[in-house]
Design an enzyme around this catalytic site. Structure first.
Site, short mmCIF file in Angstrom:
data_model
loop_
_atom_site.label_atom_id
_atom_site.label_comp_id
_atom_site.label_asym_id
_atom_site.label_seq_id
_atom_site.Cartn_x
_atom_site.Cartn_y
_atom_site.Cartn_z
N ASP A 254 1.10 -1.18 0.34
CA ASP A 254 0.25 -0.02 -0.23
C ASP A 254 1.06 1.25 0.13
O ASP A 254 2.05 1.45 0.70
CB ASP A 254 -0.88 0.18 1.33
CG ASP A 254 -1.81 1.17 1.32
OD1 ASP A 254 -2.77 1.42 0.48
OD2 ASP A 254 -1.41 1.88 2.38
N ASP B 140 -3.08 3.17 -5.74
CA ASP B 140 -2.20 2.41 -4.81
C ASP B 140 -2.52 1.37 -4.03
O ASP B 140 -1.45 1.28 -3.13
CB ASP B 140 -2.65 3.59 -4.11
CG ASP B 140 -3.33 3.04 -2.97
OD1 ASP B 140 -4.16 3.16 -3.49
OD2 ASP B 140 -3.87 4.25 -1.86
N GLU B 141 -2.53 0.65 -4.36
CA GLU B 141 -2.21 -1.15 -3.83
C GLU B 141 -2.56 -1.57 -4.36
O GLU B 141 -2.70 -1.91 -6.10
CB GLU B 141 -3.88 -1.37 -2.62
CG GLU B 141 -3.64 -1.00 -1.62
CD GLU B 141 -4.72 -1.22 -1.13
OE1 GLU B 141 -4.96 -1.41 0.51
OE2 GLU B 141 -6.08 -0.99 -1.49
#
Lengths: 419, 369
Positions: A16, A115-116
């Site tokens: 993350d 973002d992951e």
């Protein structure tokens, strides 16, 4: 009791990017992401604009986090308030995904959002070290290469990797949850901390006396199934840390089931014509993606969510056509059928529609009373014009009325300013 | 009310009216079946206000009366009863009935009979009588081509048109169109043109018994009624204007082929085996060349290619159709061979029975991409 010895144990990392948008902005502005005071907002000119991301210091010292409003951000010269530049973040996100392929082959990587990402590092021990060492290496290279801070959760499956990321790694940087750790690490957590349990599910569970993951794991499975169907079963196994979803081989375009588009409206919509305009615009988007993929679908679904002061609520209904289509106006026709049947004048804040039941487009069924071939060709021509001259270069007339969202949406990515 | 009947008696009545029972929950009593005992007949009725069906069955009436019973529970119960003498008695204290058989007793609550909307006697401004066998056949040959799309209600019905001594029934779902012409005798009525809901016709088809000779039709501009000896169906008519079907049926063609119906059907059924779609749609390519008809179908699973001998005149042609649309018509055509006329790969094809001219099936092709 679950016999963990029978379950697969993979080395799955869930990565993350800490305060991704805010960190990107810090880097682009020469600030240290971990020490700067920065918030990213949607629109500077609108005081109710939502905070999309804030740097760790903002979170810690001012309690400003995603979901706050611009007027809640204190006026302090050391606080940088910046507008979102979505296209830059997307670019950065792609670069990070590419970096991950230096550690493991593409089929082991599942980019989950901007973002992951998950990465499965089974069998990498000889080359890169154990899972902890690999996690550290990935974290270090993202920091060195992009100046962006990352957190990593490690687990035997995707679910536990993600959950430990949320409950522990966001504080410590890297954290692991093995099956053996489930009673200690997972069970004391309140249910809403478990990935997949949202606001509404939390309320329903709490009403049943289920407050923590531990309660859930010890609730009779039969009852959960009765109450929630298959989802009940999934909840139960998740509470035990069991997730049998494949850890490799995820590819977004493989087995595409449908094309969906949703839109949270910038204001309340009450006028039928205005709502229909937005539906038409979304139809065009959905149809365009279907055409691009050379697919056609039979089932059209329309979902409306009502404004909060209608006390929320909404509906979601589907209509299955006899023939698959990717013609905008045919999808629109089905949407209107649903709309006229189910809409009763509520105030609408969110619209979602999708085309599913897809088949590869191999043939077009001609029709007696209309020229489907011409309509079909028209779609492709419009797509081409838009691809060449920009998505707002050729719009349907209703898009230029007050209800239209397209002229503005064309400037945006994910609902926020592209640049 | 008190009657003595057999399971068969009751089932006959229930099955006849059941399709008219409402499922919409807006008016609870419409989810019931109305029963009336009178003159040694038990009358059954059900309606969802769009269609109403009533019928009578001969039973032993001991005391006359009426009641409405919840359709689902009543029919489920009757289906599970043993084959024996069944007594149904009105119970005023629960506003329902007691159903007795052997040594058993079932109590079922209902609604007062007088609250059930009466299925009206139709004030007809036209009246005619048709042979059941003709109407049955005409319904069978047209109903399948109606559309299920409630978006365009007129296509969910069948056009019913009378000109002098000719009855035409037409249906279309915009991809194909069926025209079936039947001769009627002694029509004294003026000409008629109305659209009957597909659901109504499928019920009419069901209630016509083979041993009955004729069915009476009465109607006006809003409603139509069908009456056999024991059963009556009344239904609304679909409003709107049916497209001019004569205009879309071409009169000329470039290719004519004649093929054995059964052979053609079996070939397509085989070719359709590898269809990837659950509902039986798949692309069938027909290629006509030198007195041979090649039938080709292809999917991820494999392919089938067959050649059939045909009688043929005109141009060679390659054309694609939806297999389902071909099969549906081949199943209802009752002649040994069919004539198919084509006018190019993007123009409609027409299928007619080989021996008479009373049936026309027009089918739009698929354009492959």
């Amino acid at each position: 009791m679950v016999d963990y010895s029978l379950l697969p144990r993979h080395d799955v990392l869930c990565i993350d990017m800490k305060s991704f948008y805010a960190s990107c902005e810090c880097v682009l502005r020469g600030l240290d992401p971990l020490n700067a005071y920065l918030v990213v907002i949607g629109d500077r000119n609108y005081r109710g604009s939502i905070v999309l991301a804030s740097s760790p210091k903002m979170k810690k010292e001012y309690g400003i986090k995603t979901g706050n409003r611009l007027f809640e951000v204190p006026r302090d010269p050391k606080i940088h308030v910046v507008e979102a530049r979505m296209s830059l973040y997307l670019e950065q996100s792609l670069k990070i995904a590419r970096l991950l392929t230096e550690f493991a082959p593409p089929e082991t990587i599942h980019v989950y959002s901007v973002d992951e990402a998950w990465i499965c590092v089974d069998g990498m021990e000889r080359r890169l070290g154990n899972r902890w060492q690999i996690a550290q290496k990935i974290k270090d290279s993202i920091w060195e290469r992009f100046g962006l801070p990352a957190c990593i959760g490690i687990g035997p499956n995707k679910f536990l990797a993600k959950v430990i990321l949320d409950i522990e790694a966001k504080e410590t940087g890297i954290a692991e949850c093995r099956y053996e750790d489930v009673p200690v690490k997972l069970w004391p957590q309140p249910v809403q901390k478990i990935w997949g349990i949202g606001r509404r599910m939390k309320v329903r569970l709490n009403q049943m006396g289920i407050l923590t993951a531990g309660h859930l794991a010890h609730y009779p499975l039969e009852q959960l199934k009765k109450r929630f169907g298959v989802m009940g079963e999934q909840l139960y196994w998740h509470a035990w840390g069991v997730d049998l979803s494949p850890v490799t081989g995820y590819h977004p375009t493989k087995g595409q089931k449908g094309f969906g588009h949703g839109m949270t409206l910038l204001r309340d919509y009450k006028n039928r014509e205005e709502i229909k305009t937005v539906i038409l615009e979304l139809c065009e988007e959905v149809a365009r993606r279907a055409r691009e993929a050379k697919m056609a679908g039979r089932t059209v679904s329309l979902g409306l969510r009502f404004s909060d002061w209608e006390k929320g609520g909404g509906f979601f209904h589907s209509f299955t056509r006899r023939e698959p289509t990717n013609i905008t106006m045919e999808i629109y026709e089905s949407c209107l059928f649903l709309f006229n049947k189910y809409y009763q004048g509520e105030t609408v804040r969110q619209i979602h529609l999708s085309l599913t039941n897809l088949v590869p487009e191999r043939a077009i069924q001609l029709s007696l009373f209309e020229d489907r071939l011409k309509k079909h060709r028209l779609g492709f021509v419009v797509d081409e014009v838009r691809a060449k001259h920009g998505s707002a270069s050729l719009l349907r007339a209703p898009s230029y009325t007050a209800g239209g969202i397209m002229p503005e949406r064309a400037q945006k990515i994910g609902g926020h300013k592209a640049l | 009310m008190k009657i003595v009947a057999t399971k068969e008696n009751l089932l006959e009545g229930i099955n006849t009216v059941q399709k008219a029972v409402s499922h919409k929950n807006t008016i609870p009593i419409l989810e019931g079946i109305y029963l009336k005992a009178k003159n040694n007949f038990l009358y059954f009725a059900a309606t969802d206000l769009e269609i109403g069906i009533e019928c009578k069955v001969q039973v032993n009436v001991i005391e006359e009366g009426e009641i409405v019973l919840p359709a689902r529970h009543f029919s489920d119960l009757v289906r599970k009863l043993p084959n024996t003498k069944i007594t149904i008695t009105y119970l005023s204290d629960i506003l329902g009935v007691s159903i007795e058989y052997n040594e058993a007793q079932v109590h079922l609550k209902g609604w007062p009979g007088e609250e059930f909307p009466k299925i009206p006697d139709l004030e007809g401004n036209f009246q005619l009588e048709l042979h059941t066998s003709l109407l049955k056949n005409m319904i069978k040959q047209t109903l399948f081509a109606t559309s299920a799309d409630e978006n365009r209600p007129i296509f969910t019905g069948v056009l019913f048109e009378i000109n002098d001594n000719q009855l035409s029934m037409v249906s279309t779902d915009t991809h194909r169109l069926v025209l079936r012409i039947g001769k009627i005798n002694n029509n004294t009525e003026r000409n008629l043109n109305l659209i009957i809901p597909g659901k109504t016709l499928s019920e009419v088809h069901r209630i016509m018994k083979d041993d009955e000779d004729s069915i009476k039709i009465t109607g006006n501009n809003n409603q139509i009624a069908f009456q056999t000896q024991d059963t009556r169906i009344i239904s609304r008519i679909i409003e709107g204007k049916f497209p001019d079907y004569n205009q879309v049926i071409p009169t000329s063609y470039k290719t004519l082929i004649k093929v054995k119906t059964k052979d053609f059907q079996e070939t397509i059924e085989r070719a359709n085996l590898f269809s990837s779609e659950k509902d039986g749609t798949s692309i069938i390519k027909l290629s006509v060349k030198d007195s041979l008809l090649a039938v080709l179908s292809q999917s991820e699973m494999g392919k089938v290619e067959e050649k059939l001998p045909i009688y043929f005149e005109g141009d060679n042609i390659e054309i694609a159709f939806n297999a389902k649309y071909l099969l549906e018509v081949l199943k209802v055509i009752d002649s040994e061979d069919i004539n198919m006329t084509l006018s190019g790969p993007l123009n409609p094809g027409i299928i007619r029975p080989g021996n008479h001219n009373n049936y026309t099936y027009l089918l739009l092709p698929l354009r492959t991409v």
